[in-house]
Design an enzyme around this catalytic site. Sequence first.
Site, mmCIF file in Angstrom:
data_model
loop_
_atom_site.group_PDB
_atom_site.id
_atom_site.type_symbol
_atom_site.label_atom_id
_atom_site.label_comp_id
_atom_site.label_asym_id
_atom_site.label_seq_id
_atom_site.Cartn_x
_atom_site.Cartn_y
_atom_site.Cartn_z
ATOM 1 N N HIS A 107 62.556 77.978 -22.514
ATOM 2 C CA HIS A 107 62.932 77.175 -23.364
ATOM 3 C C HIS A 107 64.845 76.867 -23.151
ATOM 4 O O HIS A 107 65.532 75.611 -23.082
ATOM 5 C CB HIS A 107 62.597 77.295 -25.050
ATOM 6 N N GLU A 129 66.017 76.639 -39.369
ATOM 7 C CA GLU A 129 65.889 76.982 -38.520
ATOM 8 C C GLU A 129 65.647 77.805 -38.268
ATOM 9 O O GLU A 129 66.972 78.682 -39.013
ATOM 10 C CB GLU A 129 66.303 76.037 -36.975
ATOM 11 N N ARG A 172 70.101 83.062 -28.242
ATOM 12 C CA ARG A 172 70.831 81.667 -28.785
ATOM 13 C C ARG A 172 70.514 81.823 -29.986
ATOM 14 O O ARG A 172 68.925 81.353 -30.287
ATOM 15 C CB ARG A 172 70.783 80.394 -27.460
ATOM 16 N N HIS A 204 60.744 79.985 -26.575
ATOM 17 C CA HIS A 204 60.666 79.153 -27.707
ATOM 18 C C HIS A 204 58.885 79.417 -28.515
ATOM 19 O O HIS A 204 58.304 79.014 -27.766
ATOM 20 C CB HIS A 204 60.941 77.799 -27.537
ATOM 21 N N ARG A 236 64.656 83.669 -32.957
ATOM 22 C CA ARG A 236 62.779 82.912 -31.682
ATOM 23 C C ARG A 236 62.601 84.309 -31.326
ATOM 24 O O ARG A 236 61.894 84.242 -30.795
ATOM 25 C CB ARG A 236 63.869 82.372 -30.676
HETATM 26 P P1 FAD Z 1 70.903 68.767 -19.472
HETATM 27 O O1 FAD Z 1 71.833 67.836 -21.096
HETATM 28 O O2 FAD Z 1 70.229 69.099 -18.716
HETATM 29 O O3 FAD Z 1 72.595 68.172 -18.343
HETATM 30 C C1 FAD Z 1 72.827 67.945 -17.226
HETATM 31 C C2 FAD Z 1 72.877 67.025 -16.765
HETATM 32 O O4 FAD Z 1 73.077 67.818 -14.934
HETATM 33 C C3 FAD Z 1 71.957 66.285 -16.280
HETATM 34 O O5 FAD Z 1 72.993 64.703 -15.993
HETATM 35 C C4 FAD Z 1 71.477 66.354 -14.602
HETATM 36 O O6 FAD Z 1 70.682 65.049 -14.331
HETATM 37 C C5 FAD Z 1 72.220 66.979 -13.996
HETATM 38 N N1 FAD Z 1 72.794 68.201 -12.599
HETATM 39 C C6 FAD Z 1 71.844 68.833 -12.591
HETATM 40 N N2 FAD Z 1 71.619 68.639 -11.249
HETATM 41 C C7 FAD Z 1 72.257 68.052 -11.200
HETATM 42 C C8 FAD Z 1 72.319 68.576 -9.423
HETATM 43 N N3 FAD Z 1 72.366 69.588 -8.889
HETATM 44 N N4 FAD Z 1 73.484 67.505 -8.680
HETATM 45 C C9 FAD Z 1 73.876 66.542 -9.693
HETATM 46 N N5 FAD Z 1 73.229 66.952 -11.366
HETATM 47 C C10 FAD Z 1 73.145 67.343 -11.573
HETATM 48 N N6 FAD Z 1 69.903 72.904 -28.404
HETATM 49 C C11 FAD Z 1 70.225 72.659 -29.701
HETATM 50 O O7 FAD Z 1 71.616 72.429 -29.934
HETATM 51 N N7 FAD Z 1 69.627 71.775 -31.044
HETATM 52 C C12 FAD Z 1 68.401 71.235 -30.284
HETATM 53 O O8 FAD Z 1 67.607 70.380 -31.019
HETATM 54 C C13 FAD Z 1 67.273 71.126 -29.093
HETATM 55 N N8 FAD Z 1 66.406 71.709 -28.947
HETATM 56 C C14 FAD Z 1 65.625 71.366 -27.259
HETATM 57 C C15 FAD Z 1 64.802 71.143 -26.887
HETATM 58 C C16 FAD Z 1 64.484 71.021 -25.718
HETATM 59 C C17 FAD Z 1 62.545 69.964 -25.788
HETATM 60 C C18 FAD Z 1 64.697 71.504 -24.719
HETATM 61 C C19 FAD Z 1 64.371 71.542 -24.052
HETATM 62 C C20 FAD Z 1 66.343 72.076 -25.104
HETATM 63 C C21 FAD Z 1 66.799 71.799 -26.423
HETATM 64 N N9 FAD Z 1 67.847 72.114 -26.735
HETATM 65 C C22 FAD Z 1 68.544 72.300 -28.070
HETATM 66 C C23 FAD Z 1 69.222 72.926 -25.357
HETATM 67 C C24 FAD Z 1 69.913 71.638 -25.432
HETATM 68 O O9 FAD Z 1 68.959 70.297 -25.264
HETATM 69 C C25 FAD Z 1 70.050 71.960 -24.066
HETATM 70 O O10 FAD Z 1 70.856 73.069 -23.990
HETATM 71 C C26 FAD Z 1 72.129 71.055 -23.580
HETATM 72 O O11 FAD Z 1 71.247 69.833 -24.072
HETATM 73 C C27 FAD Z 1 72.296 71.103 -22.566
HETATM 74 O O12 FAD Z 1 73.324 70.216 -22.694
HETATM 75 P P2 FAD Z 1 74.247 70.814 -21.256
HETATM 76 O O13 FAD Z 1 75.062 68.839 -21.014
HETATM 77 O O14 FAD Z 1 74.459 71.494 -20.448
HETATM 78 O O15 FAD Z 1 72.768 69.813 -19.715
HETATM 79 C C1 SIN Z 2 64.229 73.142 -32.113
HETATM 80 O O1 SIN Z 2 64.521 72.212 -31.849
HETATM 81 O O2 SIN Z 2 63.323 74.388 -31.686
HETATM 82 C C2 SIN Z 2 64.715 73.617 -30.579
HETATM 83 C C3 SIN Z 2 66.337 73.649 -31.188
HETATM 84 C C4 SIN Z 2 67.139 74.820 -30.452
HETATM 85 O O3 SIN Z 2 66.810 74.918 -29.044
HETATM 86 O O4 SIN Z 2 68.464 75.204 -30.743
#
Ligand code: FAD
Ligand code: SIN
Length: 531
Positions: free
Chosen positions: A349, A116, A384, A240, A288
């Site tokens: 993103h 990537e 990032r 993104h 990015r």
């Molecule tokens: P999240 O997985 O967002 O979880 C948040 C949690 O908090 C959820 O359970 C939600 O219900 C809960 N929550 C929120 N507010 C409240 C509230 N008020 N009360 C109770 N619960 C609450 N990163 C990579 O490293 N590789 C990738 O390939 C990648 N692809 C991506 C593709 C997309 C489309 C997106 C949007 C992001 C991508 N990212 C990627 C980024 C990555 O997915 C996120 O940064 C990461 O998953 C965040 O995880 P987290 O556990 O911090 O939060």
């Molecule tokens: C992607 O698959 O392009 C997202 C990867 C990332 O957000 O780290």
Amino acid sequence: MTDTHHDVLIIGSGAAGLTAALALAQTRRVLVLAKGSLDSGSTAWAQGGIAAVLDQGDTFENHVRDTMIAGAGLNDRETVEFVIERAPAAIERLRELGVPFNREKMEDGELHLTREGGHSHRRIVHVNDATGWAVQAALLKAAEDNPNITLLPGQSCVDLITARNQRDYSGSGRIWGAYALDEESGKVVAHVARATVLAAGGAGRVYLFSTAPRGATGDGIAMAWRAGARVSNMEMTQFHPTCLYHLDVKNFLITEAVRGEGGRLRNPATGERYMARYDAERMELAPRDIVARANDDQIKRYGLDYVHLDISHQPPEFVKEHFPTIHEKLLGLGIDMTKEPIPVVPAQHYTCGGIKIGLDARTDLPGLWAAGECTESGLHGANRLASNSLLECFVFGEAAAKDILSCWDTLDDPPEIRAWDESRVTDSDEEVVIKQNWTEIRRFMWNYVGIVRTTKRLERAAHRIRLLREEVGDYYGHFRVTTDLIELRNLLDCADLIVKSALKREESRGLHFTLDYPETTPVAHDTVLVP
Ligand code: FAD
Ligand code: SIN
């Protein structure tokens, strides 16, 4: 639903929250809350994969360097090393939980590593183009099977429980859990715990166009800020470069791995492969921020609706094998990516800034730890590096759990906590106010606080935030909370934090690009906001 007491409360059931829960549950009773369903966070939506040094020719030093180059020097080197050195072990834990990472050709071959933007080596492990879904499913299955973990979906946390909510006020700043709206009954309950971990994800939905799910409203960041924790680098909003442009489907990501496997960006009007003008050496695989600004520039300069991402020069079987989910989704929308280019636009993103934490995942507030996208750990700096964020969730989810377990005996039992007081509020008869303000915030953030900024536009946004504060504050003071209202209040707090941070940074660095200060200052400083 009545008030609950647990050893540890975790707010969020994504990669960060569940990693912490699984490590804590070896000895403690853990309650995990989610807003909506347990897989409603960004984790389940992740496509590209997880970055880790697993290839013979690659080194930790390479990965550290790539991370710091993408982060424009704002990263904290100690944190970067801390995370990157723990990546192979994190991948191994996921394999043990059954995540079926892609392998090279044969079933028992080495893991397949994709590439990537910003990475000098192939180092992204993945499960086709739906890595997050596989990771979320494996973590949830392990948590469901663990008798020490209670998973409670449908709980929208309103605020953290602080010393102010103790029956006998102590003034200590200590956190004792959270008040949450039970989405089914409409009642607010207190979830009381000795230790609390915030893992509530990012604030993507503060912008009109975002790849993030509906619930990414910065609730964790806003709750921690209101409770008294510092936040930093909130101006560093990652856009993104390639979100699908489609009139009906607004937030479908086209993974960066498409460019990693040869995808090219072209101007649909001229056919030019324009990245040569912006970063001739790295082309489509530049970090990015550079690719997103190039796409934005082409769209504005030529008055386009979108630019083209084209991988149709690769054999159809190769495209289908690498990107089965995207291929199928696009076919359903009438686009065959094996034969034609995909129309794409930049979209918000990732939230690089957040709650300030140390290597032990501690926040400023006693009793409160945080991990994942709601934090600013020092890993990402001003931008990032792709696929470093899931990794951060695994490393800091584990770090929070380790620290809580190691200091468990020093943590006091919770005092008596006051029940949520609803005596002075009524049901709203003006829900339209919420809808109007949601839309207004997201629109001015997109137009005034987007990819290219100016001080004047930031000040316009700040002015609107001041006006909305009065209206939203008044509404919150008079009506019973709903999830929409909770989110609106948090979106406004996050918008405010982003604009204030952006106004403080008088330079352009990484994701923060302002026409009024186009230069990068010689020394990098975090933007730290103190409540
Ligand atoms: P999240 O997985 O967002 O979880 C948040 C949690 O908090 C959820 O359970 C939600 O219900 C809960 N929550 C929120 N507010 C409240 C509230 N008020 N009360 C109770 N619960 C609450 N990163 C990579 O490293 N590789 C990738 O390939 C990648 N692809 C991506 C593709 C997309 C489309 C997106 C949007 C992001 C991508 N990212 C990627 C980024 C990555 O997915 C996120 O940064 C990461 O998953 C965040 O995880 P987290 O556990 O911090 O939060
Ligand atoms: C992607 O698959 O392009 C997202 C990867 C990332 O957000 O780290």
